[in-house]
Every structure is written in C-alpha cells, then in structure tokens.
Design a protein around this motif. Structure first.
Motif, mmCIF file in Angstrom:
data_model
loop_
_atom_site.group_PDB
_atom_site.id
_atom_site.type_symbol
_atom_site.label_atom_id
_atom_site.label_comp_id
_atom_site.label_asym_id
_atom_site.label_seq_id
_atom_site.Cartn_x
_atom_site.Cartn_y
_atom_site.Cartn_z
ATOM 1 N N ALA A 160 43.341 19.369 -39.737
ATOM 2 C CA ALA A 160 43.800 19.321 -40.983
ATOM 3 C C ALA A 160 45.241 18.775 -41.217
ATOM 4 O O ALA A 160 45.779 18.194 -41.779
ATOM 5 N N LEU A 161 46.018 19.391 -39.992
ATOM 6 C CA LEU A 161 47.410 18.972 -40.077
ATOM 7 C C LEU A 161 47.598 17.493 -39.596
ATOM 8 O O LEU A 161 48.638 16.799 -40.361
ATOM 9 N N PHE A 162 47.075 17.031 -38.839
ATOM 10 C CA PHE A 162 47.098 15.464 -38.407
ATOM 11 C C PHE A 162 46.712 14.722 -39.551
ATOM 12 O O PHE A 162 47.051 13.536 -39.799
ATOM 13 N N MET A 163 45.481 15.015 -40.360
ATOM 14 C CA MET A 163 45.023 14.343 -41.650
ATOM 15 C C MET A 163 46.098 14.541 -42.813
ATOM 16 O O MET A 163 46.287 13.443 -43.311
ATOM 17 N N ALA A 164 46.793 15.792 -42.779
ATOM 18 C CA ALA A 164 47.850 15.489 -43.684
ATOM 19 C C ALA A 164 49.045 14.626 -43.725
ATOM 20 O O ALA A 164 49.612 13.890 -44.324
ATOM 21 N N LEU A 165 49.260 14.598 -42.213
ATOM 22 C CA LEU A 165 50.289 13.640 -41.812
ATOM 23 C C LEU A 165 49.902 12.179 -41.897
ATOM 24 O O LEU A 165 50.634 11.316 -42.253
ATOM 25 N N GLY A 166 48.559 12.200 -41.709
ATOM 26 C CA GLY A 166 48.135 10.675 -41.894
ATOM 27 C C GLY A 166 48.116 10.304 -43.516
ATOM 28 O O GLY A 166 48.477 9.102 -43.725
ATOM 29 N N CYS A 167 48.086 11.217 -44.420
ATOM 30 C CA CYS A 167 48.386 10.670 -45.682
ATOM 31 C C CYS A 167 49.823 10.691 -45.908
ATOM 32 O O CYS A 167 50.052 9.678 -46.917
ATOM 33 N N ILE A 168 50.610 11.227 -45.425
ATOM 34 C CA ILE A 168 51.953 10.994 -45.558
ATOM 35 C C ILE A 168 52.543 9.626 -45.180
ATOM 36 O O ILE A 168 53.066 8.696 -45.810
ATOM 37 N N SER A 169 52.031 9.397 -43.813
ATOM 38 C CA SER A 169 52.596 8.134 -43.253
ATOM 39 C C SER A 169 51.579 6.692 -43.898
ATOM 40 O O SER A 169 52.030 5.784 -43.989
ATOM 41 N N PHE A 170 50.346 7.265 -44.583
ATOM 42 C CA PHE A 170 49.713 6.332 -45.576
ATOM 43 C C PHE A 170 50.650 5.652 -46.523
ATOM 44 O O PHE A 170 50.823 4.794 -47.124
ATOM 45 N N ARG A 171 51.255 6.945 -47.087
ATOM 46 C CA ARG A 171 52.250 6.410 -48.356
ATOM 47 C C ARG A 171 53.618 5.880 -48.069
ATOM 48 O O ARG A 171 54.203 5.066 -48.602
ATOM 49 N N ILE A 172 54.248 6.655 -47.183
ATOM 50 C CA ILE A 172 55.855 6.349 -46.895
ATOM 51 C C ILE A 172 55.880 5.546 -45.535
ATOM 52 O O ILE A 172 56.956 5.372 -45.117
ATOM 53 N N GLY A 173 54.966 5.511 -44.805
ATOM 54 C CA GLY A 173 54.980 4.402 -43.378
ATOM 55 C C GLY A 173 55.771 5.230 -42.337
ATOM 56 O O GLY A 173 55.919 4.642 -41.373
ATOM 57 N N THR A 174 55.999 6.598 -42.369
ATOM 58 C CA THR A 174 56.578 7.349 -41.374
ATOM 59 C C THR A 174 56.406 8.603 -41.363
ATOM 60 O O THR A 174 55.983 9.175 -42.579
ATOM 61 N N VAL A 175 56.490 9.237 -40.123
ATOM 62 C CA VAL A 175 56.495 10.879 -40.401
ATOM 63 C C VAL A 175 57.822 11.425 -39.519
ATOM 64 O O VAL A 175 57.783 12.671 -39.240
#
Lengths: 119, 493
Positions: free
Chosen positions: B348-363
């Motif tokens: 769940a955590l890594f997929m949530a980060l995947g959503c963030i990097s999908f939108r803003i390109g970085t974590v």
C-alpha cells in the motif's frame, strides 16, 4: 597423499576465492563480471567432481557389471551453466546501459557522478 | 483439472510470459498478464482451502514418482505464501499499466516486455514456494532474480542501472552460495527431495560437510532476504526501481527468501540441528535486533521517501528474523504473520508513493509539500499503510507486533519486547515526517496537482483497506500463520 588426491576440490576452492577476490577488489564493472563468472564456474567443478568415480564410464546400461559415474550432478550443473550465461549476459547488458548513461564503467567515477547529482 | 492445480500454479504465468512478448503495446497485453495473475491467485486460494482440510498435497511433476522426479509439496506454510505472492502480484499488476505507459525507461514498442519480465518474476517466486525439491529452489530463485534485475533497471533515474548491477552481483553471490550448499547436501545424502533430505540428514549431521552446507545456505539466503548487514543492495534497488516494481518486490521477493530460510532450517535441517546443535538463534537474534534498530534510525534521516521505506523494509525483515530466532510457536507465528502483514502495508505504501511520483515526478521529501491537500485519496492510503507499519491497534501491523511481543515475553526476554516497542516509535517519527510535509507545509506556488487516476488509486486502496480488514479479522494472518508455525515446529521432532 589424501590432500593431493582431492586436488580437484582444491582447484574449486582456489578458483572460487580468486573469483570472489576479483569481484570485491576491482572497480571496473566488466572485470567484476569476469570475477563473478570465475566464482560461478568454480562451483561447476565442485559438482562435476562429486559425480565422478575413478574408473567409472558413461552411465549407459549394458549387461555386464560396469562402474559408471553419477550423471545427476552433471545434469544439474548443465542448468547452472545456463543460469551463469544468463547472469553474465544480463550483467553485460546493464554495463552497456551504464556506459551510455554515465560515459564510464569505472565504479569510483560513477560514484562521484552520483554524489554530485545528490548535492 | 483440480488434481493439476499445483502444476498450473507455476505453468500459467510461465506460459503467459513469452506470450505477452508477442503482443503490441496497449490494453490487450495488460489484460493477458492480468488474467494470468488472476488465475494464479484463484489457484492459490483453492490450494490453501484444500490444504487446510487435507494438510499436505504432494504432486509428482510429470508423473515421475517423488524421490526421483521433482515433487511439488504444499502444506499450510507454503500455501499461505502462494496466496501472498499471487495476491500481491495481481493487485500490483492492476496498478502497473499507467506506470508502464508513462514512467519506465522503455521505448513504446518494448513495453510488452515489461509484462514478460514481471510474469517471469512471479513464476520464479511461486516456484520457489511450491517446490519440494532443493535444486528446483535454486532454479526458480534464479528465474525470479534475473527478471527482477531487469525490472529494477527500468527505472527512469540512471541510478536504477547501477542499483540493478549491484543487486545482480550480490544476488548472484548469494544464489551461488545456495548452490554450493545444495551440492554439499547432495554429496552427503544422495537426494535432492526435501522430505528425503530431512530423513537422511540426521544420520550424517555430525560432519563438517553438513555444517559447511548449513553455513553456506545461511549466508546465501541472508543475502537474498537482505538481513542486516547483508542488506546493502536493497535501499538503492527499491529507491530507483519503477514504483510498480518496488511495490511488487518489496511485498514478495524478500518474503519468499524468508520462507526459504524457514523451510530449510525447520523442515530440512530440523529444529534440533539448526537451533540445538548449530545455535543459529544466537546468530540471528543480535543481527535482527541491530538491523531493526539501525535501519529504523537511518530511515529517519532519508530525504527520498522511497529510500526511507526501503530502510524501513530492512527493519521489518529484522522483525521476521527476530520471530524466527525465538524458536517458539508464538515467535514463528509472528514471523509468518508479519510476512503477510508487511506485504500488505509495504504494498500500500509503495503504491501510494507510485501515485505521487506519477503526478509530480518525484518523491523527494521537500518536493511533496502540500500534496496531502491536492491528492487526499493518495495520502489517505499512505496514512493507513503508515499506521499499519507503526503497528497501531485495529491495523494488520498490530497483529504481528502483538505476537512478537508475546513471544519475547514468553521467553522472559523483556528487553527484546521493549526494543520492539521503541523501534515502533521510530517508525512513528519517519512516517510523521512524511505526513507533516504533505499535509502541513504549503505547496510550492504555481504548482497544479490533480488526484491520481482511479487505475492507480483502486489497487492502492484495495491494499490499504486490506490492512484495516486483517487488523479486525485475524483468522487468516494469525490463524493460518499459527497452523503453519505448528506444522514447521513439529516436523523437526
């Protein structure tokens, strides 16, 4: 005498340590892969030695009583050889990509570039 | 058909892998991969159901009888693992399509190859778990490892390439050590079948060859499961791999290595040899404790959130090893239960980060300021996963921490129990840093960020909700885990 008689096992150990040392000590990514290859190959010798019986022939069933070598370790190691080839080729493919991305295959130069990026 | 489920479990993804390489990029190839994953999940559920009533399924591969041919042997422990691997594999596959289309380093026409590598990795992991043959474990281990090196190298950042290379070197050394160990076992016993090995090892256990095999295996598997201090490949590999790959590998690959450890130590070498003669618990316990503590502390100081969670993974693996080193039913239950719970929370955590990097390109931590208001659903999933990681009651993470503490107290090791609590507080700190930045810091001016697409949100929330569900209904993650632990501990005696 027993120590000499086990010479193929000694070769296994020496090769394994040589390969391992190259992996650890070299900074060149291709040389590291060569070391890794020697390291893997040494294990092939271990397996092949295990199956060999002095005076044994090929494992073909005939009517007379014959001593033959155990074919299973030899077959197993055939699989491990294939794995070794796949590992080496994937490793070399990665090195090609690393060279395209960094313009070098020396570990310390790559490390220096990554450090700069992090700053 | 139903008799051949064990074979189909591995064969379906194995056949789907080369098939998907023949497709054009687009929806069809993803549907094929999705169908293969879904079928494996269905088979895993059926097998678990069958095992819980019938205890053990033995399947001779190609009808060659057991000691000569390869036997697939399924009991409570590996049926549970099959469920974890195929379940996570399916959910992450659902998540993968937008990531593959936009966020990986592959020209468009090569995109189907991502699914090939992913399915091969799934095949390998399922194969390691299901097989009852020691050499087969090595073969499947290499199938999964080689495809995961390729998957990690697909990250956009060029450091993904060096991370993948480093993992390749370390992983191959580990796998070769396992190969040496299996060879030494074969030379002493003349068999590769796990049940045969378990029967024949006691007669020759007091030899240097078996002890050497044991040592090689311990080091080799510890490299694969990233036990402190052999974890150095893990943070970079997880940080720079594409987010779908990180979610998949973090939730399954190291868990499968922990399973291999369990299987070899408890079933093959036996509890008496592993923990009585060799006193492995005395090695694992300090390494686990140091690993948990140091990795949690290092995680606090990371700026890349993905890297932070990677260090947290090293700490979580420490909890599993800690459970194993207690060598009691409660301890091993905690370990097996944490395998499952950690897969849920890190997925769940890594997929949530995947959503963030999908939108803003970085974590990067400083770049995600204000994301909490722009992407409330994504950060919601992150918070739920984070709470479970900390081990808050009513989440899945609480269940395994509870068993771990009870297990430590049963032994009278209260400092260990205290350390588990203290390190959970360290998890509060690093999760809080992300939550604080995302919710309470102002977003950079002029940045317009939308919520992640539903194709990403639904899989992420599926796992997030699973964290809540399995915090309440513990029949699977504690009940089945306990059955598996009892089975593992009684086989050796």
């Amino acid at each position: 005498m027993q120590i000499l008689g086990l010479y193929n096992y000694w070769i296994f150990i020496v090769l394994m340590m040589c390969g391992f040392y190259v992996v650890i000590s070299r900074g060149n990514l291709v040389k590291k892969l060569v070391g890794l290859n020697i390291f893997q190959t040494s294990v092939f010798i271990l397996y092949i030695s295990m199956g060999k019986i002095t005076g044994g022939t090929a494992p073909i069933t005939v009517d007379q009583d014959v001593v033959y070598s155990n074919p299973i370790p030899h077959v197993l190691i055939l699989t491990a050889i294939v794995v070794g080839i796949a590992t080496t080729s994937l490793g070399l493919a990665l090195v090609v990509r690393i060279n395209e991305a960094y313009g070098t295959i020396e570990e310390d130069e790559i490390h220096a570039q990554s450090e700069e990026e992090a700053l | 058909m139903i008799d051949h489920l064990p074979a189909l479990q591995v064969v379906i993804p194995l056949i789907a892998a080369p098939l998907s390489a023949l497709f054009r990029p687009g929806r069809a190839v993803w549907l094929l991969a999705m169908a293969a994953c879904g079928l494996s999940l269905l088979i895993a559920v059926l097998l678990l159901d069958q095992v819980l009533t019938q205890r053990v399924i033995s399947y001779p591969m190609g009808s060659w009888p057991a000691p000569w041919g390869i036997e697939y042997r399924i009991d409570a422990a590996n049926a549970f693992m099959l469920l974890i691997v195929s379940g996570i594999g399916t959910i992450v596959m659902a998540f993968a399509r937008p990531i593959v289309e936009q966020r990986i380093r592959l020209p468009e026409y090569k995109q189907p190859w991502f699914y090939t590598a992913y399915l091969l990795c799934l095949t390998g992991l399922l194969g390691i778990v299901i097989t009852g043959d020691a050499f087969n474990v090595f073969v499947f281990l290499e199938i999964s490892s080689l495809s995961s090196y390729a998957l990690i190298g697909l990250g956009r950042d060029r450091r993904a390439l060096t991370a993948s290379y480093q993992y390749l070197i370390m992983g191959t050394i580990g796998a070769t050590f396992i190969l040496i160990s299996i060879g030494l076992l074969y030379v002493m016993t003349g068999t590769l079948n796990m049940m045969d090995l378990a029967e024949r090892i006691p007669a020759v256990a007091d030899t240097r060859t078996i002890r050497a095999a044991f040592a090689f295996l311990t080091i080799g598997v510890s490299l694969k499961l990233a036990l402190f201090p052999l974890h150095l490949w893990l943070p970079n590999a997880y940080a720079y791999a594409p987010s779908a790959v990180t979610a998949f590998l973090a939730a399954t690959a190291t868990k499968v290595a922990v399973y291999v450890l369990l299987r070899f130590f408890f079933t093959i070498f036996g509890v008496d040899f592993s923990f009585g003669t060799m006193r492995l618990d005395l090695v694992l316990l300090p390494l686990a404790l140091v690993g948990i503590f140091s990795a949690s502390v290092v995680a606090i100081f990371q700026n890349n959130v993905k890297r932070m969670l990677a260090y947290s993974s090293v700490a979580q693996i420490g909890y599993m090893i800690l459970g194993i080193s207690l060598v009691s039913v409660t301890g091993v239950t905690a370990a097996i239960s944490h395998l499952f719970n950690h897969a849920l929370m890190k997925g769940a955590l890594f997929m949530a980060l995947g959503c963030i990097s999908f939108r803003i390109g970085t974590v990067q931590l400083d770049r995600i300021a204000g994301v909490g208001r722009a992407m409330p659903w994504t950060m919601g999933a992150f918070v739920v996963g984070g709470l479970s990681l900390i081990g808050v009651p009513l989440t899945a993470g609480f269940v395994s921490k509870w068993y771990l503490i009870v297990g430590a107290l049963e032994k009278g090791w209260w400092p260990v129990a205290v350390l588990v609590l203290v390190t959970s507080l360290l998890a509060v700190i690093y999760i809080w840093r992300v939550v604080e930045t995302a919710y309470f810091k102002p977003a950079p001016e002029g940045r317009v960020v939308n919520e992640a697409p539903l194709a990403l949100l639904i899989p992420a929330w599926t796992l997030a909700l699973a964290n809540l569900y399995f915090g309440l209904d513990t029949s699977l993650n504690a009940g089945v885990a306990r059955t598996a632990a009892e089975m593992l501990l009684s086989v050796g005696h």
